[in-house]
Write an enzyme that holds these catalytic residues in place. Sequence first.
Site, PDB file in Angstrom:
ATOM      1  N   GLU B  29       1.260  -1.054   0.251  1.00  0.00           N
ATOM      2  CA  GLU B  29       0.041   0.047   0.224  1.00  0.00           C
ATOM      3  C   GLU B  29       0.842   1.616   0.046  1.00  0.00           C
ATOM      4  O   GLU B  29       1.701   1.209   0.844  1.00  0.00           O
ATOM      5  CB  GLU B  29      -0.966  -0.068   1.137  1.00  0.00           C
ATOM      6  CG  GLU B  29      -1.977  -1.058   1.274  1.00  0.00           C
ATOM      7  CD  GLU B  29      -2.524  -0.848   2.522  1.00  0.00           C
ATOM      8  OE1 GLU B  29      -1.956  -1.042   3.378  1.00  0.00           O
ATOM      9  OE2 GLU B  29      -3.041  -2.194   2.659  1.00  0.00           O
ATOM     10  N   GLU B  60      -4.910  -6.725   3.211  1.00  0.00           N
ATOM     11  CA  GLU B  60      -3.242  -7.025   2.605  1.00  0.00           C
ATOM     12  C   GLU B  60      -3.884  -8.166   2.594  1.00  0.00           C
ATOM     13  O   GLU B  60      -2.993  -9.240   2.636  1.00  0.00           O
ATOM     14  CB  GLU B  60      -3.600  -6.590   4.612  1.00  0.00           C
ATOM     15  CG  GLU B  60      -3.342  -5.727   5.360  1.00  0.00           C
ATOM     16  CD  GLU B  60      -4.644  -3.990   4.929  1.00  0.00           C
ATOM     17  OE1 GLU B  60      -5.541  -4.772   4.777  1.00  0.00           O
ATOM     18  OE2 GLU B  60      -3.577  -3.364   5.694  1.00  0.00           O
ATOM     19  N   PHE B  83       1.661  -1.441   8.374  1.00  0.00           N
ATOM     20  CA  PHE B  83       2.409  -1.859   9.972  1.00  0.00           C
ATOM     21  C   PHE B  83       2.083  -3.177  10.910  1.00  0.00           C
ATOM     22  O   PHE B  83       0.686  -3.749  10.080  1.00  0.00           O
ATOM     23  CB  PHE B  83       1.257  -0.914  11.110  1.00  0.00           C
ATOM     24  CG  PHE B  83       0.916   0.515  11.096  1.00  0.00           C
ATOM     25  CD1 PHE B  83       1.915   1.016  12.087  1.00  0.00           C
ATOM     26  CD2 PHE B  83       0.916   1.779  10.190  1.00  0.00           C
ATOM     27  CE1 PHE B  83       2.309   2.669  11.462  1.00  0.00           C
ATOM     28  CE2 PHE B  83       1.364   2.913   9.757  1.00  0.00           C
ATOM     29  CZ  PHE B  83       1.531   3.267  11.189  1.00  0.00           C
ATOM     30  N   ASP B  85       1.024  -4.492  12.789  1.00  0.00           N
ATOM     31  CA  ASP B  85       0.007  -4.654  13.518  1.00  0.00           C
ATOM     32  C   ASP B  85      -1.392  -5.418  13.036  1.00  0.00           C
ATOM     33  O   ASP B  85      -2.552  -5.850  13.668  1.00  0.00           O
ATOM     34  CB  ASP B  85      -0.577  -3.279  14.000  1.00  0.00           C
ATOM     35  CG  ASP B  85       0.575  -2.331  14.950  1.00  0.00           C
ATOM     36  OD1 ASP B  85       0.039  -2.224  16.426  1.00  0.00           O
ATOM     37  OD2 ASP B  85       1.558  -2.064  14.361  1.00  0.00           O
ATOM     38  N   PHE B  86      -1.152  -4.228  11.735  1.00  0.00           N
ATOM     39  CA  PHE B  86      -2.344  -5.443  10.590  1.00  0.00           C
ATOM     40  C   PHE B  86      -2.472  -7.153  10.089  1.00  0.00           C
ATOM     41  O   PHE B  86      -2.864  -7.533   9.600  1.00  0.00           O
ATOM     42  CB  PHE B  86      -1.963  -4.067   9.133  1.00  0.00           C
ATOM     43  CG  PHE B  86      -2.070  -2.778   9.209  1.00  0.00           C
ATOM     44  CD1 PHE B  86      -2.862  -2.083  10.037  1.00  0.00           C
ATOM     45  CD2 PHE B  86      -1.845  -2.641   8.429  1.00  0.00           C
ATOM     46  CE1 PHE B  86      -2.876  -0.815  10.945  1.00  0.00           C
ATOM     47  CE2 PHE B  86      -1.691  -0.478   8.460  1.00  0.00           C
ATOM     48  CZ  PHE B  86      -2.130  -0.082   9.552  1.00  0.00           C
ATOM     49  N   HIS B 129      -0.639   0.655  16.363  1.00  0.00           N
ATOM     50  CA  HIS B 129       0.303   1.338  15.606  1.00  0.00           C
ATOM     51  C   HIS B 129       1.832   1.709  16.110  1.00  0.00           C
ATOM     52  O   HIS B 129       2.317   1.767  15.594  1.00  0.00           O
ATOM     53  CB  HIS B 129      -0.385   1.888  14.406  1.00  0.00           C
ATOM     54  CG  HIS B 129      -1.504   2.058  13.734  1.00  0.00           C
ATOM     55  ND1 HIS B 129      -2.597   2.323  14.493  1.00  0.00           N
ATOM     56  CD2 HIS B 129      -2.069   1.866  12.297  1.00  0.00           C
ATOM     57  CE1 HIS B 129      -3.756   2.016  12.792  1.00  0.00           C
ATOM     58  NE2 HIS B 129      -3.075   1.750  11.876  1.00  0.00           N
TER      59      HIS B 129
END
Lengths: 346, 326
Positions: B29, B60, B83, B85-86, B129
Amino acid sequence: MAKKKNRAPTTALANAGPNDDIGEETRRRLYEVQVIIREAEQRAFDLFLQNLVKGTSHLSLGQEAIAAGFAVAMRPSDLSFCTYRGHAHTLARGVPIEKVLGELMQRDNGLMRGKGGSMHLTSVEHGVMGSYAIIGAHLPIACGAALRAQYKGADDVSVCFFGDGTTNIGAFHEALNFAAVWKLPVVFVCENNLYMEYTPIGEVTAVAHPAADRASAYGLERIVIDGNDADAVYRVAQTAFARARAGEGPSLIECLTYRHSGHSRADPAKYRPEGELERWKERDPIKIYRERLIQFGFEETAIAAIEANVRRMVEDATATCKAAAPPAVEILFSDVYADGGWAWRN
Amino acid sequence: MAELTYRDAVTRAIAQEMSRDPDVIFFGEDVAKPGGVFKTTVGLYEQFGPRRVRDTPISEQAILGAAMGAAMTGLKPIAEIMFSDFFAVCFDYIANEFPKSRYMSNGQLKCPLVVRTANGAGSRFGAQHSQSVENWAMMIPGLKVVAPSTPRDVIGLMAAAVRDPDPVIFFEHKSLYATKGEVPDGEIVDTLGSAKIVRPGKDATILALALMVPRALDAATRLKREHDIDCEVIDVRSLVPLDTRAILGSVARTHRVFTVEENPRLCGWGAEIVSIIADEAFYDLDGPPVRITTPHIPLPAADTLEDLVLPTPDRIVETVRRSLSA
């Protein structure tokens, strides 16, 4: 708003005649592949009742025309991506029956020597790039294989099969958008057998046709076909493949069909309304196709010979698998990593 | 030899590998035309063109799935998850698909890809994040997991990851992007699975990863200067494969061990290493292994609060000093 119920479509036996676009040899093959799937799946069920097929299994009885129609239209270089209901698609690409039954019976002669099981049938040499048991996972993966074809200038097509239930998971929508934006040579095939596992798909979906009615959101043509008619499947596959090879991007095809058995071996399918199965069995793809062959001038004896040959192949495969050893213990720790082993430390 | 930021090292690493191998492609992205939200990939689009460096939708699952499909059919994709976290929204690929396809297919399928991602705290982004999630990847058989702490290691380990035949999860630390380091000219290629002694010492071993490495080095300098405690600092660098030989060798020399982990306490990478030490080097120890971690809480956004929970040089100095004088 009343939703239209999915009904068994009625397809007139059109196109019968000498100028048929499919031809005798292809028709013979379409029938043979369907019979292979029917006989092998029925045998898998029988072996399960004898406790010789372990774990789970998800049969495609009643859905054979879709696997056969697409596989027969594929070139050897085309790639199949299947779900856990993937025995049919694996067999349709020419994987030997004993390799499939061997894996279902968790024997050393199985396709993956018992390391994958019924839900993960894979045969790279036949273009079967895996069977994926997490709903929706393989749609993006098929996009990636198609991206490689596009990048390399190869003309193979990635064909991704999934059920109606998959149309409600995020990966379905991500993959369709991704494939459409990048114009990838991938064909998404929804086998709409009217049930997501145990629940009727219509009860949990905002539109009547779970795949086709979403197509416009991704700029794709709305395509619904009779998935019990191998000729219709073969024709739509040819069109979609030609489009993909010409660089015109993905297709989404909804094939209406019906699962004769339950979702998995644990499911007796008691949730079905009375008479539904019987009505669909009148439209059994193999029954339809046998009549089609007669109509196109095949001799009864020639058809019976195809059937007898397949039955013999299934018998031989069963005997081979019953005699096969369980997986060798030394494979337990092999192929975790590319060096062949499993070492995560020194 | 030139001084380079960790951020620019990411760009150089990817460029090095894309120049070498036409099968390396890169997507994610905002990574192509925009050059990445952390400006880690500036210029790659211009250098390698739109076929090899591509912006994706915010999808994702599609990013990781497509990377896998491309990898299993012959390309060497580098995919970015903005990130770490994703990972939670595409974890199927990390947990179920990449690492198991080779095993389940009895060696028929391959998955040579790199997922690079911005990991870790310090940017005051709050609990979704800022996480250090390297232990999410470490727990899955079939993955390789690396986390460089210097610009030189970014290049060397990225090259090793791209050339590796297995799926590699590559954790960049977002608080290190602006840091600088000396980087040799020419091609740099490291090996996965090797830890590095970044400061030799004899009194205690401090094991650290990513942002915790400079903090451990800072603490070691102060421990020597202020308390005459001579610490060996090891940059673990690679969680899988894990260089247990380097770690156990150090413990055999120093007889004390501390881990400095940014991850929340439970099941952090240090717990696994401490259990290995307990199993295999118990009698080398003169005292209990000590884990210095972020407490087991979600990360707060406010700078004053975030600074209180991450391991700091102060906390490392105090913990080591107190443990060794006990």
